[in-house]
Motif scaffolding. Structure first.
Motif, mmCIF file in Angstrom:
data_model
loop_
_atom_site.group_PDB
_atom_site.id
_atom_site.type_symbol
_atom_site.label_atom_id
_atom_site.label_comp_id
_atom_site.label_asym_id
_atom_site.label_seq_id
_atom_site.Cartn_x
_atom_site.Cartn_y
_atom_site.Cartn_z
ATOM 1 N N PRO A 291 13.227 9.332 46.192
ATOM 2 C CA PRO A 291 13.917 8.496 45.201
ATOM 3 C C PRO A 291 13.548 7.025 45.383
ATOM 4 C CG PRO A 291 15.454 10.046 46.188
ATOM 5 C CD PRO A 291 14.178 10.146 46.976
ATOM 6 N N MET A 292 13.407 6.325 44.269
ATOM 7 C CA MET A 292 12.978 4.927 44.343
ATOM 8 C C MET A 292 13.903 4.075 45.203
ATOM 9 S SD MET A 292 11.282 3.587 40.810
ATOM 10 C CE MET A 292 12.372 4.391 39.659
ATOM 11 N N TYR A 293 15.204 4.305 45.085
ATOM 12 C CA TYR A 293 16.124 3.467 45.858
ATOM 13 C C TYR A 293 15.947 3.700 47.356
ATOM 14 C CZ TYR A 293 19.402 7.294 46.919
ATOM 15 O OH TYR A 293 19.984 8.430 47.410
ATOM 16 N N GLU A 294 15.590 4.945 47.751
ATOM 17 C CA GLU A 294 15.370 5.243 49.168
ATOM 18 C C GLU A 294 14.188 4.451 49.711
ATOM 19 O OE1 GLU A 294 16.850 7.043 51.407
ATOM 20 O OE2 GLU A 294 18.052 8.618 50.449
ATOM 21 N N LYS A 295 13.146 4.321 48.925
ATOM 22 C CA LYS A 295 11.969 3.564 49.353
ATOM 23 C C LYS A 295 12.359 2.123 49.686
ATOM 24 C CE LYS A 295 8.076 5.942 47.156
ATOM 25 N NZ LYS A 295 7.055 5.697 48.186
ATOM 26 N N MET A 296 13.175 1.519 48.820
ATOM 27 C CA MET A 296 13.574 0.142 49.080
ATOM 28 C C MET A 296 14.493 0.031 50.292
ATOM 29 S SD MET A 296 13.412 -3.008 48.652
ATOM 30 C CE MET A 296 12.299 -3.013 47.250
ATOM 31 N N LEU A 297 15.404 0.990 50.441
ATOM 32 C CA LEU A 297 16.286 0.961 51.613
ATOM 33 C C LEU A 297 15.484 1.056 52.904
ATOM 34 C CD1 LEU A 297 19.315 3.216 50.510
ATOM 35 C CD2 LEU A 297 19.103 0.725 50.400
ATOM 36 N N HIS A 298 14.433 1.888 52.912
ATOM 37 C CA HIS A 298 13.574 1.988 54.097
ATOM 38 C C HIS A 298 12.904 0.661 54.403
ATOM 39 C CE1 HIS A 298 13.175 6.620 53.463
ATOM 40 N NE2 HIS A 298 14.238 6.305 54.165
ATOM 41 N N ASN A 299 12.435 -0.021 53.365
ATOM 42 C CA ASN A 299 11.810 -1.330 53.573
ATOM 43 C C ASN A 299 12.785 -2.315 54.195
ATOM 44 O OD1 ASN A 299 9.447 -0.411 52.456
ATOM 45 N ND2 ASN A 299 9.520 -1.675 50.626
ATOM 46 N N VAL A 300 13.995 -2.340 53.658
ATOM 47 C CA VAL A 300 14.997 -3.292 54.145
ATOM 48 C C VAL A 300 15.375 -2.995 55.594
ATOM 49 C CG1 VAL A 300 17.352 -4.153 53.801
ATOM 50 C CG2 VAL A 300 15.871 -3.739 51.824
ATOM 51 N N GLN A 301 15.391 -1.726 55.971
ATOM 52 C CA GLN A 301 15.732 -1.357 57.352
ATOM 53 C C GLN A 301 14.775 -1.967 58.375
ATOM 54 O OE1 GLN A 301 16.273 3.111 56.725
ATOM 55 N NE2 GLN A 301 17.609 2.708 58.465
ATOM 56 N N ALA A 302 13.573 -2.289 57.948
ATOM 57 C CA ALA A 302 12.602 -2.888 58.875
ATOM 58 C C ALA A 302 12.976 -4.310 59.244
ATOM 59 C CB ALA A 302 11.202 -2.860 58.244
ATOM 60 N N PHE A 303 13.964 -4.895 58.552
ATOM 61 C CA PHE A 303 14.376 -6.274 58.814
ATOM 62 C C PHE A 303 15.834 -6.293 59.283
ATOM 63 C CE2 PHE A 303 11.051 -6.296 55.608
ATOM 64 C CZ PHE A 303 10.148 -7.217 56.132
ATOM 65 N N SER A 304 16.093 -5.600 60.368
ATOM 66 C CA SER A 304 17.470 -5.394 60.814
ATOM 67 C C SER A 304 18.135 -6.656 61.336
ATOM 68 C CB SER A 304 17.522 -4.305 61.890
ATOM 69 O OG SER A 304 16.735 -4.666 63.013
ATOM 70 N N SER A 305 17.374 -7.712 61.621
ATOM 71 C CA SER A 305 17.996 -8.952 62.094
ATOM 72 C C SER A 305 18.460 -9.825 60.934
ATOM 73 C CB SER A 305 17.018 -9.745 62.967
ATOM 74 O OG SER A 305 15.949 -10.249 62.188
ATOM 75 N N PHE A 306 18.132 -9.428 59.696
ATOM 76 C CA PHE A 306 18.551 -10.189 58.529
ATOM 77 C C PHE A 306 19.740 -9.480 57.874
ATOM 78 C CE2 PHE A 306 13.805 -11.328 57.753
ATOM 79 C CZ PHE A 306 13.798 -12.090 58.911
ATOM 80 N N PRO A 307 20.817 -10.188 57.579
ATOM 81 C CA PRO A 307 21.889 -9.552 56.816
ATOM 82 C C PRO A 307 21.341 -9.092 55.464
ATOM 83 C CG PRO A 307 22.207 -11.940 56.947
ATOM 84 C CD PRO A 307 21.094 -11.605 57.876
ATOM 85 N N ALA A 308 21.702 -7.879 55.062
ATOM 86 C CA ALA A 308 21.139 -7.306 53.839
ATOM 87 C C ALA A 308 22.244 -6.771 52.948
ATOM 88 C CB ALA A 308 20.148 -6.199 54.179
ATOM 89 N N TYR A 309 22.051 -6.935 51.641
ATOM 90 C CA TYR A 309 23.042 -6.535 50.648
ATOM 91 C C TYR A 309 22.336 -5.814 49.502
ATOM 92 C CZ TYR A 309 25.433 -10.212 53.229
ATOM 93 O OH TYR A 309 25.956 -10.980 54.239
ATOM 94 N N ILE A 310 23.035 -4.895 48.880
ATOM 95 C CA ILE A 310 22.501 -4.245 47.688
ATOM 96 C C ILE A 310 23.565 -4.300 46.603
ATOM 97 C CG2 ILE A 310 23.163 -1.918 48.475
ATOM 98 C CD1 ILE A 310 20.547 -0.956 47.009
ATOM 99 N N VAL A 311 23.216 -4.873 45.474
ATOM 100 C CA VAL A 311 24.137 -5.017 44.351
ATOM 101 C C VAL A 311 23.963 -3.810 43.444
ATOM 102 C CG1 VAL A 311 24.887 -6.483 42.452
ATOM 103 C CG2 VAL A 311 23.902 -7.515 44.515
ATOM 104 N N THR A 312 25.002 -3.011 43.312
ATOM 105 C CA THR A 312 24.889 -1.764 42.560
ATOM 106 C C THR A 312 26.253 -1.295 42.081
ATOM 107 O OG1 THR A 312 24.019 0.503 42.650
ATOM 108 C CG2 THR A 312 25.088 -0.325 44.633
ATOM 109 N N GLY A 313 26.230 -0.449 41.070
ATOM 110 C CA GLY A 313 27.440 0.228 40.636
ATOM 111 C C GLY A 313 27.354 1.715 40.897
ATOM 112 N N ASP A 314 26.285 2.115 41.579
ATOM 113 C CA ASP A 314 26.020 3.529 41.858
ATOM 114 C C ASP A 314 26.627 3.897 43.213
ATOM 115 O OD1 ASP A 314 24.570 5.878 42.910
ATOM 116 O OD2 ASP A 314 23.335 5.698 41.117
ATOM 117 N N GLU A 315 27.596 4.828 43.206
ATOM 118 C CA GLU A 315 28.300 5.184 44.438
ATOM 119 C C GLU A 315 27.366 5.811 45.483
ATOM 120 O OE1 GLU A 315 31.181 4.478 45.398
ATOM 121 O OE2 GLU A 315 32.109 3.745 43.560
ATOM 122 N N LYS A 316 26.449 6.660 45.038
ATOM 123 C CA LYS A 316 25.542 7.320 45.985
ATOM 124 C C LYS A 316 24.631 6.297 46.663
ATOM 125 C CE LYS A 316 22.100 11.005 46.489
ATOM 126 N NZ LYS A 316 22.700 11.463 47.763
#
Length: 470
Positions: A291-316
């Motif tokens: 899933p496309m959103y999973e690809k982006m979440l994996h990318n963001v996980q590589a930057f664990s020292s940076f606070p990260a947020y995702i703006v969404t209305g999708d519960e999953k």
């Protein structure tokens, strides 16, 4: 910073020397029987001698977490027998350097620490580590590779004093090593320098024995057990090599760059679009089987020292983000355009969101924003080919050019993601409609810096046919 170095051989010790000299705290791991040939300049010696001193560093073997903590607290280097680096669970290093030099990755992952460095062949920057340090002798020795891999192992040793293969001492048979010479001895070509498995090992050249395995080590036929140097300078046997210093210098530079970014930027992923042109919820659509959103979440996980947020209305999507340490920011009003998502994300990152999710622009923002949060990277969630390497290049560019708007692009044309310096935060919070920050980029065109990348990375998915064309 707390740094874990996997491996404590001579090259790993050269890396430790640079990092230790810069004031970092060093914990090293080794196997139970180290196979370091240049052991006089390797902290791996602490495994079987309990302590080892190399130049200004002193290392001590630690057999427990408590031992290691005592050693580190007094400013020395701790060496643990821990082939799987399980100590990272309690040590929680900010940086991991894989300096095992196995010519392949034995299990290091980019998410093992906020910043992960692979040394030599076998690693790919942006995939299993954040960067790779070149180890092959030549003009690129010690270079930091931010995208791609080091030069593959050729099997031919580097040229030292005009010799390559001849300078190596290799086991003549399976068995136990019995050195017949000591490090620092002068030897002649054809002289017996060691015995392995009862079979003599002959020098292939004349020179000085620069390295030799310790007595009693079990080896296989053909394994490197020693090293001869034609330059016959005894002092070289007790000094960190030029190669190790170059690799250590590259590692220190990479760590310093990370230190300047560490915790000072935030990531906001925009994932609240209605997907009208796509005709459905496109972020759950598979791209390369994921899933496309999973690809982006994996990318963001590589930057664990940076606070990260995702703006969404999708519960999953929100739930999956939480599992990865990414904070969901709810947007139930996608029809109000991308500017609302941008402001909600920026509000969460800066602490300037009022009660009930209303956006309140603080004239001073907070002292945390002014002093620590230097910028925010905004990325869309429908750009499935975006790489960690490109995101990382944007952060590095922002560090070097404060006050800039830094984005990915191709042939000078700006695309996503975009990193905004904190000087633009007040104006971003005043945006409205579905134009996002493009109007500000037009207004401050002279401050926009484009990080060149493959055009494929910039492609986003608006319609179903876009998935097929990728």
């Amino acid at each position: 910073m707390k740094i874990l170095i996997k491996g404590a051989g001579d090259l790993a010790t050269g890396i430790a020397s640079r990092l230790y000299g810069a004031g970092h705290q060093i914990l090293m791991t080794e196997i139970d029987i180290p196979l370091t040939v240049r052991r006089t300049v390797a902290l791996s010696r602490a495994v079987y001698e309990r302590t080892a001193k190399v130049e200004e560093m002193e290392a001590f073997r630690a057999d427990s977490k408590e031992d290691a903590q005592r050693i580190l607290e007094r400013g020395d280097i701790a060496v643990m027998v821990d082939s799987e680096a399980r100590c990272r669970g309690w040590y929680r290093p900010e940086v991991i350097v894989d300096a095992i030099l196995a010519k392949k990755n034995l299990g290091t992952q980019i998410t093992d620490a906020p910043f992960v460095i692979g040394v030599g062949p076998g690693f790919t920057a942006g995939k299993d580590c954040h960067c790779v340090i070149e180890t092959k002798r030549g003009h690129t020795l010690g270079n930091i590779i931010w995208k791609g891999s080091a030069i593959p192992n050729t099997g031919v040793p580097g040229n030292v004093g005009g010799y390559t293969r001849e300078r190596l001492i290799r086991a003549s048979a399976d068995g136990i090593v019995e050195p017949q010479t000591q490090i620092g001895d002068l030897v002649e070509k054809g002289q017996v320098v060691a015995v392995t498995g009862g079979q003599p090992v002959y020098a292939q050249m004349s020179g000085i024995v620069r390295g030799m395995l310790q007595r009693g080590v079990p080896v296989k036929e053909g394994l490197k057990i020693g090293d001869i140097d034609a330059r016959t300078e005894v002092s070289h046997c007790y000094m960190i090599s030029d190669k190790a210093r170059a690799i250590g210098g590259g590692t220190l530079e990479a760590v310093t760059r990370f230190e300047r970014m560490n915790g000072r930027y935030a990531i906001v992923v925009l994932a609240a679009g209605a997907g009208v042109r796509f005709g459905g919820n496109k972020l759950h659509t598979l791209a390369d089987g994921e899933p496309m959103y999973e690809k982006m979440l994996h990318n963001v996980q590589a930057f664990s020292s940076f606070p990260a947020y995702i703006v969404t209305g999708d519960e999953k999507i929100a739930e999956e983000a939480k599992k990865r340490g990414i904070t969901p920011v709810r947007n139930d009003r996608p029809e109000e355009g991308i500017s609302l998502s941008l402001k909600l994300g920026l509000g969460a990152a800066t602490g300037s969101t009022g009660d009930g999710g209303d956006i309140s622009v603080r004239s001073d923002f907070s002292s945390r924003v002014k002093e620590q949060l230097r910028g925010v990277l905004f990325s869309v969630c429908d750009q499935p080919n975006l790489t960690v390497s490109t995101m990382q290049q944007i952060f590095r560019t922002a560090v070097l050019h404060p006050g800039s708007i830094v984005c990915a692009g191709h042939d000078g044309k700006a695309g996503n993601p975009v990193l905004w310096d904190n000087r633009y935060f007040p104006e971003l919070m005043e945006l409205s409609g579905d134009v996002g920050g493009r109007q500000l980029m037009d207004r401050y065109r002279e401050n926009v810096r484009v990080v060149e990348t493959d055009e494929r990375e910039l492609n986003d998915v608006d319609r179903r046919e876009d998935i097929i064309s990728m």
